[in-house]
Design an enzyme around this catalytic site. Structure first.
Site, PDB file in Angstrom:
ATOM      1  NE  ARG A 546      -2.693  17.955  -4.824  1.00 59.44           N
ATOM      2  CZ  ARG A 546      -1.907  16.892  -4.921  1.00 59.44           C
ATOM      3  NH1 ARG A 546      -2.366  15.768  -5.459  1.00 59.44           N
ATOM      4  NH2 ARG A 546      -0.666  16.905  -4.463  1.00 59.44           N
ATOM      5  CE  LYS A 551      -4.173  23.191  -9.199  1.00 58.38           C
ATOM      6  NZ  LYS A 551      -5.025  23.018 -10.395  1.00 58.38           N
TER       7      LYS A 551
HETATM    8  C1  26V Z   1       3.136  15.933 -13.157  1.00 61.50           C
HETATM    9  C2  26V Z   1       4.219  15.527 -12.455  1.00 61.50           C
HETATM   10  C3  26V Z   1       5.520  15.980 -12.909  1.00 61.50           C
HETATM   11  C4  26V Z   1       6.673  15.504 -12.114  1.00 61.50           C
HETATM   12  C5  26V Z   1       6.442  14.271 -11.308  1.00 61.50           C
HETATM   13  C6  26V Z   1       5.156  14.257 -10.555  1.00 61.50           C
HETATM   14  C7  26V Z   1       4.022  14.674 -11.384  1.00 61.50           C
HETATM   15  C8  26V Z   1       2.760  14.227 -11.075  1.00 61.50           C
HETATM   16  C9  26V Z   1       1.692  14.623 -11.811  1.00 61.50           C
HETATM   17  C10 26V Z   1       1.889  15.495 -12.833  1.00 61.50           C
HETATM   18  C11 26V Z   1       0.710  15.884 -13.589  1.00 61.50           C
HETATM   19  C12 26V Z   1       0.639  17.319 -13.773  1.00 61.50           C
HETATM   20  C13 26V Z   1      -0.249  17.643 -14.898  1.00 61.50           C
HETATM   21  C14 26V Z   1      -1.679  17.871 -14.498  1.00 61.50           C
HETATM   22  O1  26V Z   1      -2.241  17.269 -13.621  1.00 61.50           O
HETATM   23  N1  26V Z   1      -2.279  18.749 -15.235  1.00 61.50           N
HETATM   24  C15 26V Z   1      -3.659  19.081 -15.089  1.00 61.50           C
HETATM   25  O2  26V Z   1      -4.370  18.332 -16.062  1.00 61.50           O
HETATM   26  C16 26V Z   1      -5.756  18.587 -16.024  1.00 61.50           C
HETATM   27  C17 26V Z   1      -6.401  17.654 -17.024  1.00 61.50           C
HETATM   28  O3  26V Z   1      -6.000  17.963 -18.308  1.00 61.50           O
HETATM   29  C18 26V Z   1      -6.012  20.041 -16.338  1.00 61.50           C
HETATM   30  O4  26V Z   1      -7.389  20.272 -16.250  1.00 61.50           O
HETATM   31  C19 26V Z   1      -5.283  20.936 -15.356  1.00 61.50           C
HETATM   32  O5  26V Z   1      -5.431  22.278 -15.714  1.00 61.50           O
HETATM   33  C20 26V Z   1      -3.813  20.566 -15.335  1.00 61.50           C
HETATM   34  O6  26V Z   1      -3.119  21.275 -14.308  1.00 61.50           O
END
Ligand code: 26V
Length: 813
Positions: A546, A551
């Site tokens: 992403r 990043k």
């Molecule tokens: C968070 C949010 C927060 C507000 C609403 C929209 C939204 C959509 C997706 C997310 C997810 C964010 C968290 C995420 O993807 N973290 C990633 O998780 C991976 C698996 O554990 C990790 O390898 C990455 O370092 C981490 O950024």
């Protein structure tokens, strides 16, 4: 079931006839894909039935992985692989003049996720089934998954994804298992038979219809279930319709069904939309209702039976998105099953466990109290009750310490803090790499860690080596098996046996030849799609993930710009030729990330068309990064860019995929890079930059001034200035936002601070590559020590340490 190639060919030809009334010679690729996939589905269905039977009779504990995202990619190839049928089918089809890879490419990616978090969920499903663990997924069947990215004139454009256009062969609609999820309305408490009961009235009912996807385990017979919920309604507003208000009648139907229409494409970038909260409750409530219903059938339905639900069921929540599982399980146990608060709370906390995936402050979810109260009135009363009891317990422990209590409360300053709800309502909280778990314990959730010291733990992420090595890189997989046997497929830590061959010239040559072939394949794709010719003798330096400020694609791009400047200034500069490959999507509303995409594309345009450069460096931004594209790109990488600001990337999982495929990491000491470094040692990775402690100290105490760095490094200054001094053939203010993020807000992600270290690290990479024997040793050692990063290891740690579940052997048949 076919056992031989001949039987397979006969079954395939017959299937074409019965499905389409068509002869092989007339069938299209799509028809052939349908014939093959339906044949495979039947084999899977038999095992699926057996697995379900076995789970029912064995009564063993099962785990349900609740995730708003499952980034599955394509399933035909991985299902064939896990069934052990790849070779038989490939050879059989080849004899009919059909290329299996072409059939696989017909399948649309199931892109029901944003990035790391969603792909992790998909890898975990594969590992649970492959380890014979009774573990299932629960999520949303988005009508439109992750948007399709087009690059037009260097800008990202978003097109709707339509993965269901041609139907989806792997899903099975289970209309008879639909449940109702209630939104809005009012809740009043009424005393009935000496108990206060909640009565929910005037709500909007949304019908949740499950679509089940089989999750095929490798080699043995386990087939688990991924249950995805679709919002439908059998409610039709006949009164409006009969009054002639057709539009109103249809509108209401559409608004109810909107819940599962789209995936929010904002990875780590919050958009607090009502519909997203609706989605969260929708799949949590539907999932829990169906789990409790099944539990009661198997284990009994009295309140005493339900008070022990945690002995048979574990529910894991993937980030806070499903944190409403806490109040929803309470609701079911209290309102529907008649338990008392204490028993219900005990069972709820012992059932639920939670993984945190990010510490970026802006990505920690919170919902306005007003919204939760209006959309989910019963959830709101329960969250308030949970909060009051929790705050009372805090008061006991810290009497008078209002600051601490406000800081830890579930509801404060008008918001419901979902991470607090998840920590309070579960028995285990884990981070996804050592450094990330430590930051959670020591910084972000320090108060919670003091209050619940035994609740916190680490589970370092992993990726399925079946998809990311065996399937994505079959030539490397064959070479590995020829060299150390096939044991690594079941026990990926056996890859360590390759270490002995690290300096073996013949093996080095074979690994190099495989990489070369993968690079040629990628180069052909780039030529066909983008009409760019890349030099397959050059270093393939790959940065795919992403697009996000933390990043630091900008750091990579500024270094490329600097390299370009140096080549222009000194044409005789002796550098190793390089192809810089980027790919990744930006959240649609993330302005800075979108400009970073434009910056990389502009850089590509300038460099690739400059005759002075003579092709020594090239820049390629590949559009529409996806699971399938990753499977093409990663096996072709020489260098893996993992350059996030230390402390910001919770783990990363791309880093693991590259390593498994023999790429050498250039990276910061962040997330799982640290553990990769621990595994391979200093000689097999190139590390640079601030440490997490240093970054966190700057954030806490200040002490960094971007101007100091800018003024003391002329090369860096030149590159940063070029963003705004008319150097690029774009409008004058095109890259203002990038420049602003670096120079006007004191470089929040330490791009300038880490620049010199990064440039030196890149130079080191170039020098290492020149010594091909040395480079191949590094590459082989990365493959050899990647076994720890197989998700089978991660999942067995979850199974033993958190879920307390054991494998269930599905009997041979
Ligand atoms: C968070 C949010 C927060 C507000 C609403 C929209 C939204 C959509 C997706 C997310 C997810 C964010 C968290 C995420 O993807 N973290 C990633 O998780 C991976 C698996 O554990 C990790 O390898 C990455 O370092 C981490 O950024």
């Amino acid at each position: 079931m076919f056992r031989t190639k001949e039987e397979f060919k006969a079954a395939f030809i017959e299937r074409l006839e019965t499905l389409f009334g068509e002869h092989l010679d007339d069938a299209t690729l799509t028809d052939k894909y349908a014939a093959l996939s339906t044949l495979i589905r039947e084999i899977i269905n038999k095992r699926w039935y057996k697995s379900n039977m076995q789970y029912r009779v064995s009564k063993d504990k099962q785990v349900y992985y609740f995730s708003m995202e499952f980034l599955l990619g394509r399933l035909l190839g991985s299902n064939l692989f896990n069934l052990g049928l790849t070779d038989l089918c490939r050879e059989g089809l080849a004899e009919l003049g059909i290329d299996l890879a072409e059939l696989e490419a017909v399948e649309a990616d199931a892109g029901l996720g944003n990035g790391g978090l969603g792909r992790l969920a998909a890898c975990f499903l594969d590992s649970m089934a492959s380890l014979q663990l009774p573990g299932h997924g629960n999520g949303i069947r988005y009508r439109h998954g992750m948007f399709e990215q087009k690059i037009v004139d260097g800008y990202q454009m978003e097109l709707p994804d339509n993965w269901l256009r041609d139907g989806y062969v792997w899903e099975m609609r289970k209309a008879s298992r639909a449940v109702t999820v209630k939104f809005g309305g009012t809740v009043r408490m009424e005393e009935r038979a000496g108990r206060l009961v909640a009565i929910h009235e005037n709500y909007e009912p949304v019908l949740a219809v499950p679509y089940d996807i089989p999750v095929v385990g490798a080699n043995r017979n386990t087939v688990n279930t991924l249950r995805l919920w679709s919002a439908e309604t059998n409610h039709f507003d006949f009164s409006s319709f009969s009054k002639g208000d057709f539009l109103k009648a249809v509108e209401q139907k559409y608004s109810m069904e909107a819940t599962s229409q789209i995936l929010y494409p904002d990875d780590n970038y919050p958009e607090g939309k009502v519909l997203r909260l609706k989605q969260q409750y929708f799949f949590v409530s539907a999932g829990l209702q169906s789990i409790v219903r099944r539990y009661k059938r198997t284990h009994g339905g009295t309140p005493a039976d339900l008070a022990k639900i945690h002995e048979k069921i574990a529910i894991h929540i993937n980030d806070t998105h499903p944190a409403l599982a806490v109040p929803e399980l309470m609701r079911i146990l209290l309102d529907e099953e008649g338990l008392g608060w204490a028993e219900a709370w005990n069972a709820t906390c012992k059932t639920i466990s939670y993984t945190n995936h990010t510490i970026l402050p802006e990505a920690l979810e919170k919902w306005p109290v007003e919204l939760v109260g209006r959309l989910l009135p019963r959830m709101y009363t329960l969250i308030r009750e949970i909060n009051e009891r929790f705050c009372a317990a805090l008061w006991e422990q810290y009497p008078g310490d209002w600051d601490k209590i406000r800081d830890m409360a579930i509801i404060s300053e008008g918001y419901v803090h979902m991470a607090h709800l998840a920590v309070v309502g579960s028995h285990s909280v884990n981070g996804v790499a050592e450094v990330h778990s430590n930051i959670l314990k020591q910084e972000v959730m320090a108060n919670f860690h003091k209050f619940y010291p035994h609740r916190f733990n680490n589970k370092t992420n992993g990726v399925t080596h079946r998809r990311w090595l065996a399937k994505a890189n079959p030539a490397l997989a064959d070479l590995i098996s020829e060299t150390i046997g096939q044991g690594w497929l079941d026990h990926p830590t056996e890859l360590a046996n390759l270490h002995r061959y690290g300096t073996d010239a013949a093996f080095q040559a074979s690994v190099k030849a495989v990489k070369q072939a993968n690079k040629e394949r990628l180069a052909q794709y780039i030529k066909a799609k983008m009409n760019i010719t890349v030099d397959t003798q050059s270093i393939f330096d790959v940065h795919v993930k992403r697009i996000h400020a933390y990043k630091r694609q900008t750091l990579n791009a500024l270094h490329i710009l600097d390299l370009y400047n140096r080549l222009k200034a000194d044409p005789s500069l002796d550098i190793e030729p390089r192809t810089f490959i980027f790919a990744g999507k930006s959240a649609a509303g993330y302005y800075l990330a979108k400009r970073i995409i434009k910056f990389i594309n502009t850089l590509a345009q300038v460099i690739n068309n400059d005759p002075d450069i003579g092709g020594r460096i090239k820049v390629v931004f590949m559009e529409n990064y996806s699971v399938s594209l990753a499977e093409l790109i990663i096996p072709a990488a020489d260098v893996s860019e993992q350059i996030s600001t230390a402390s910001r990337e919770a783990s990363g999982t791309g880093n693991m995929k590259f390593m498994m495929n023999g790429a050498v990491t250039i990276g910061t000491l962040d997330g799982a890079n640290i553990e990769i470094h621990d595994e391979v040692g200093d000689d097999n990775i190139v590390i640079f930059g601030l440490t997490a402690d240093e970054v966190l100290n700057y954030y806490k105490y200040g002490g960094y001034n971007v101007l100091d760095v800018y003024n003391s490094n002329p090369r860096l200054k030149q590159a940063v200035d070029q963003l705004i001094n008319g150097f690029f053939p774009v409008s004058a203010d095109e890259f203002d936002s990038i420049h602003h993020s670096l120079m006007r807000t004191n470089d929040e992600y330490f791009v300038l601070k880490d620049f010199a270290g990064y440039a030196a690290a890149q130079e080191k990479v170039g020098n290492l590559y020149r010594d091909q024997s040395r480079w191949q040793t590094m590459s082989i050692n990365n493959i050899a020590f990647s076994g720890r990063f197989a998700s089978d290891r991660t999942i067995s740690e979850y199974a033993i340490g958190i879920w307390q579940i054991k494998p269930v052997v599905i009997r041979e048949f």
